[in-house]
Every structure is written in C-alpha cells, then in structure tokens.
Design a protein around this motif. Structure first.
Motif, mmCIF file in Angstrom:
data_model
loop_
_atom_site.group_PDB
_atom_site.id
_atom_site.type_symbol
_atom_site.label_atom_id
_atom_site.label_comp_id
_atom_site.label_asym_id
_atom_site.label_seq_id
_atom_site.Cartn_x
_atom_site.Cartn_y
_atom_site.Cartn_z
ATOM 1 N N UNK A 1 0.705 -1.280 -0.033
ATOM 2 C CA UNK A 1 0.087 -0.022 -0.016
ATOM 3 C C UNK A 1 0.881 1.130 0.060
ATOM 4 N N UNK A 2 1.889 1.276 0.682
ATOM 5 C CA UNK A 2 2.875 2.516 0.737
ATOM 6 C C UNK A 2 3.289 2.736 -0.524
ATOM 7 N N UNK A 3 3.799 1.610 -1.358
ATOM 8 C CA UNK A 3 4.150 1.852 -2.667
ATOM 9 C C UNK A 3 3.233 2.183 -3.739
ATOM 10 N N UNK A 4 2.090 1.886 -3.430
ATOM 11 C CA UNK A 4 0.965 2.154 -4.447
ATOM 12 C C UNK A 4 0.469 3.789 -4.106
ATOM 13 N N UNK A 5 0.642 4.246 -2.833
ATOM 14 C CA UNK A 5 0.523 5.644 -2.433
ATOM 15 C C UNK A 5 1.450 6.537 -3.341
ATOM 16 N N UNK A 6 2.492 6.042 -3.391
ATOM 17 C CA UNK A 6 3.700 6.928 -4.138
ATOM 18 C C UNK A 6 3.495 6.947 -5.705
ATOM 19 N N UNK A 7 2.507 6.223 -6.162
ATOM 20 C CA UNK A 7 2.310 6.106 -7.592
ATOM 21 C C UNK A 7 1.879 7.369 -8.104
ATOM 22 N N UNK A 8 1.196 8.039 -7.272
ATOM 23 C CA UNK A 8 0.427 9.294 -7.635
ATOM 24 C C UNK A 8 1.412 10.283 -8.288
ATOM 25 N N UNK A 9 2.735 10.249 -7.976
ATOM 26 C CA UNK A 9 3.560 11.221 -8.689
ATOM 27 C C UNK A 9 3.738 11.031 -10.010
ATOM 28 N N UNK B 1 1.720 12.798 -13.184
ATOM 29 C CA UNK B 1 2.074 14.019 -14.015
ATOM 30 C C UNK B 1 3.128 13.609 -15.064
ATOM 31 N N UNK B 2 3.369 12.379 -15.357
ATOM 32 C CA UNK B 2 4.424 11.877 -16.268
ATOM 33 C C UNK B 2 4.205 12.575 -17.594
ATOM 34 N N UNK B 3 5.123 12.976 -18.313
ATOM 35 C CA UNK B 3 4.709 13.489 -19.719
ATOM 36 C C UNK B 3 4.534 12.481 -20.769
ATOM 37 N N UNK B 4 4.626 10.935 -20.242
ATOM 38 C CA UNK B 4 4.344 10.053 -21.441
ATOM 39 C C UNK B 4 2.730 9.337 -20.877
ATOM 40 N N UNK C 1 -0.861 3.654 -16.781
ATOM 41 C CA UNK C 1 -0.453 2.632 -16.034
ATOM 42 C C UNK C 1 -0.563 3.121 -14.431
ATOM 43 N N UNK C 2 0.098 4.225 -14.225
ATOM 44 C CA UNK C 2 0.082 4.620 -12.847
ATOM 45 C C UNK C 2 -1.571 4.533 -12.132
ATOM 46 N N UNK C 3 -2.319 5.034 -13.124
ATOM 47 C CA UNK C 3 -3.810 5.045 -12.405
ATOM 48 C C UNK C 3 -4.284 3.545 -12.205
ATOM 49 N N UNK C 4 -3.745 2.685 -13.090
ATOM 50 C CA UNK C 4 -4.473 1.242 -12.931
ATOM 51 C C UNK C 4 -3.982 0.602 -11.835
ATOM 52 N N UNK D 1 -6.465 14.834 -10.905
ATOM 53 C CA UNK D 1 -5.717 14.814 -11.853
ATOM 54 C C UNK D 1 -6.658 14.491 -13.405
ATOM 55 N N UNK D 2 -7.512 13.730 -12.900
ATOM 56 C CA UNK D 2 -8.766 13.571 -14.150
ATOM 57 C C UNK D 2 -9.387 14.808 -14.824
ATOM 58 N N UNK D 3 -9.432 15.732 -13.949
ATOM 59 C CA UNK D 3 -10.142 16.938 -14.151
ATOM 60 C C UNK D 3 -9.244 17.771 -15.114
ATOM 61 N N UNK D 4 -7.938 17.521 -14.909
ATOM 62 C CA UNK D 4 -6.752 18.302 -15.976
ATOM 63 C C UNK D 4 -6.355 17.497 -17.127
ATOM 64 N N UNK D 5 -6.644 16.182 -17.080
ATOM 65 C CA UNK D 5 -6.251 15.323 -18.113
ATOM 66 C C UNK D 5 -6.788 15.502 -19.574
#
Length: 311
Positions: free
Chosen positions: A245-253, A256-259, A265-268, A291-295
């Motif tokens: 769970x801690x690792x998944x929490x960090x996926x939010x970074x 904002x990836x440019x790719x 993948x991060x969202x999934x 993030x969805x609001x600005x994607x």
C-alpha cells in the motif's frame, strides 16, 4: 580448468527442496559436443560446454526446463546458419513494442534454443556474433522484440535461476527480465548504471525481491523522478506497486508523467486487490479525481475513469 561455478551449481542443486524435482539429463561426452560443433561449423561458448559436460544435458531450468541437444535447432535450420552472426547487439537500448513480424525465432542466425517458454516464446543462447554466450528472449511471431538477459554467460544465468529459487523470490514470471544482486547492488544499478537495459532489469527484480527494506519504496520513488527512459520508469511503477500500500500511494507522482502510457499505468496500479475484488482507496480516489479533471489525453482519461469506477 573447470569453472568454480560448476561446484557451486552442484551444491545449489543439491540444496533445492524435493518439490522442485530438479532432474537433469546425463552430461554429454566431449565427443558428442564436438560432433555437434563440427556439423554446424561452430564452437559452443565455453561456459555452456562446461555445463553440458559437468552438470547435464537438458532438464531442470526456467519455465519448461532446458532443452536437450536434439532440440537446440529445428529441421528448418541450415548447417551454416549457426556459424552466421546473431543479428542483434546486446545492451544498445531497451526494445519496445512489437518486433518485425517478418522475423521469427527460426530466422535468427547464430543462436540455439535452450528453453521453450510456451506458445511461440523461446530463450536462445547466442553462439556466434557480438552477443556470443548471452541468453536472449525471442518470439516466433514477433509479438515482442528480442531482448537479452543481463547475465554474462550461461553459468551465471543458470546460477541466478537457482539463487532465485533458493532465496524465495515471490514470483519467477519476470525471471528473464531480472538480474542478480542484493538490494544494495540492485539500487546501485537502478540509480547509477549508464545502460537502461540494466536499470530496467534492476527495477524488474524489485517486483519479486524477497524481504525488501522499509527504505525501498522511497528509493524507487527517487529513481522514478530522476529516470529519463520511459521504459525504465514504467518498470519502476510496477516495482512500486509490488511494495504494498505504501508503494501504491507513491504512484500518484507518475500521474504527471509526460508519457501518456505511464500516466495510464499509474492510474491502474493505484488500485488494490481485496478479497472482495479490486478497490481504489479513498485518499487515492481524491488525488486521481483531481488529475482526471486536468487530463487531456482520452486514453489516460479512460484508465483513470475505470479506476475511479471501482467501489
């Protein structure tokens, strides 16, 4: 002179639990190997020759096991083909996407089959060319581009397989894409190695590495934010998700990836599997909604929305 790894491999084979059913075919005589080499106009890599004469011919190994000599080449392989150079140089870059579908494992000169991995996948051992002695993954139908294992030769590759079994790697699905090393060595490769192939292999290894330290998620996050190669960043995401769970929490970074593919993948991967199915915890749901609001990318929006639709 017999390679010192031969003795280590014998010891590690003996240490395997009975459930592994670690049976290999009888070793080959030098005359049998020489006859094969004469017929095909090659000399096999020395490390592989020593395995054949001191350990065994076919049997226990990754996936469905090592192939015996009679299955190293198929009936369509010409006698001269093994003497031609394997067409790909190892470690130049990370292959990404499907290979040229006109190519197949049959068409790869300079290599023998050593492992059948199911369907149209094989592990080849390069016997001629720049990658001589290295192992490489191929697919008959070109569903992925050929990719080299990180191991320097056959003995290193096979010993790594035994080490993964004995040290309790959580899943061997990723073995072909991983590398040897303890956590400190893998972190050094992930952060400092100039070759993206090895940085990605280090990240892949953290997906299944036994007993990771509590510092590892933070280290992976640092690697994610400093890594230039998108294929390596993608693998770091998978390694982070494997840390709980801690690792998944960090996926939010990575949202904002440019790719775009990495954002998807991060969202999934932010979702969590529970006894009642896949769920998206409330704190990640809130971040993902922002993030969805600005994607602006439709494919990323679709991935984000599918994650948000989970209860």
């Amino acid at each position: 002179m017999v390679d010192a790894r031969i003795t280590r491999i014998h010891s590690k084979l003996a240490a395997l639990p009975a459930s592994e059913k670690a049976v290999l075919g009888p070793p080959l005589a030098e005359a049998e190997i020489s006859a094969f080499e004469h017929n095909h106009g090659v000399r096999l890599p020395e490390e592989f020759r020593q395995f054949l004469t001191h350990i065994g011919n076919g049997g226990y190994g990754p996936t469905y096991g090592l192939l015996p000599m009679e299955r190293w080449v198929n009936r369509q392989t010409s006698m001269e083909q093994l003497a031609e150079s394997f067409p790909i140089v190892p470690d130049l870059d990370i292959p990404y996407g499907p290979a040229d579908r006109r190519e197949s494992a049959d068409s790869f000169a300079g290599a023998i089959r050593v492992v059948y991995r199911g369907c149209s996948d094989f592990t080849l051992l390069v016997v001629t060319g720049a990658g001589r002695g290295r192992l490489v993954e191929v697919n008959y139908e070109g569903f992925f581009a050929p990719r080299f294992h990180t191991d320097s030769d056959f003995l290193s590759w096979y010993e790594r397989w035994l080490d993964f079994i004995l040290t309790g790697h959580r899943n061997l699905t990723w073995f072909a894409d991983q590398m040897s090393g303890n956590e400190a060595e893998l972190v050094a490769a992930l952060l400092d190695d100039e070759r993206p192939t090895r940085r990605r292999a280090a990240a892949y290894t953290f997906i299944t590495h036994p007993a990771p330290s509590t510092d590892l998620p933070g280290t992976l996050l640092h690697a994610l934010t400093t890594e230039a190669h998108p294929a390596v960043r993608e693998t770091i995401l998978r390694a982070l998700a494997a840390q709980g769970e801690h690792g998944r929490d960090l996926l939010t970074t990575a949202l904002a990836d440019p790719v775009s593919g990495i954002r998807s993948l991060a969202a999934i991967l932010m979702t969590t599997r529970t006894p009642h199915g896949w769920r998206l915890p409330a704190h990640r749901r809130e971040i993902l909604s922002r993030y969805l609001a600005n994607e602006t990318d439709d494919s990323v929006r679709d991935s984000m929305q599918r994650a948000l639709n989970l209860t």
